[in-house]
Enzyme design. Structure first.
Site, short mmCIF file in Angstrom:
data_model
loop_
_atom_site.label_atom_id
_atom_site.label_comp_id
_atom_site.label_asym_id
_atom_site.label_seq_id
_atom_site.Cartn_x
_atom_site.Cartn_y
_atom_site.Cartn_z
N ASP A 197 -11.32 67.26 -31.19
CA ASP A 197 -12.46 66.46 -31.62
C ASP A 197 -12.09 64.99 -31.48
O ASP A 197 -10.93 64.62 -31.63
CB ASP A 197 -12.82 66.78 -33.08
CG ASP A 197 -13.42 68.17 -33.25
OD1 ASP A 197 -14.00 68.69 -32.27
OD2 ASP A 197 -13.32 68.73 -34.35
N ASP A 233 -19.51 70.37 -29.35
CA ASP A 233 -20.24 70.51 -30.62
C ASP A 233 -21.64 69.90 -30.50
O ASP A 233 -22.61 70.46 -31.01
CB ASP A 233 -19.48 69.82 -31.76
CG ASP A 233 -18.12 70.42 -32.03
OD1 ASP A 233 -17.92 71.62 -31.74
OD2 ASP A 233 -17.25 69.69 -32.54
#
Length: 160
Positions: A92, A131
């Site tokens: 991330d 995501d």
């Protein structure tokens, strides 16, 4: 990996920050032991792709919104699957937050929404492009569910 400093992109709002996420979104599977969590998340990704593919093939009407939403969900699921299969975690790096203290304080205070007290955050969980694809695709599916395409009628006037 050693900790890398966050790189400010928009001061007080957005930075790039390296983060290794071994759990699902919002740390939902954090309490599951690593030995079970990784295979579970890999399986969920593959099952989601298969389910979406079957749903896509059963569409009777070409629906641009729904087909785009499906493509986004599959792309995001496969992106996270590949990271997790290769590295055992998802990388991330998109980090959104509110640094202005008066705005951040307001976000953290209690707000009533439809009779429910809600507290917002001044720092969104770090996420990645995959995501974003999954969430955007899910929003597309919800929108199409709330407002389906009109059913076309046959020449006799009856719905097919």
């Amino acid at each position: 990996h050693e900790a890398l400093p966050a790189k400010q992109v928009v001061s007080g709002l957005f930075s790039l920050k390296y983060a290794e996420n071994r759990a699902a979104a919002f740390s939902l599977t954090q309490s599951i032991p690593e030995g079970a969590r990784r295979p579970l998340l890999l399986l969920v990704s593959l099952c989601a792709c298969a389910l979406i593919a079957v749903w896509y093939m059963k569409l009777k009407v070409k629906d641009g919104l729904l087909m785009t939403a499906f493509a986004l969900i599959i792309a995001g699921a496969l992106g996270n699957f590949l990271d997790r299969a290769r590295l055992a975690y998802v990388i991330d790096f998109l980090d959104f937050y509110v640094a202005n203290e008066s705005v951040a304080s307001w976000l953290r205070s209690s707000h009533s929404f439809m009779g429910i007290n809600v507290r917002l955050s001044d720092h969104w969980p770090t996420f990645n492009v995959a995501d974003s694809c999954i969430v955007s695709g899910a929003i597309g599916v919800v929108l199409r569910t709330l407002k389906p395409l009109p059913v076309e009628k046959s020449a006799s006037g009856a719905a097919e």
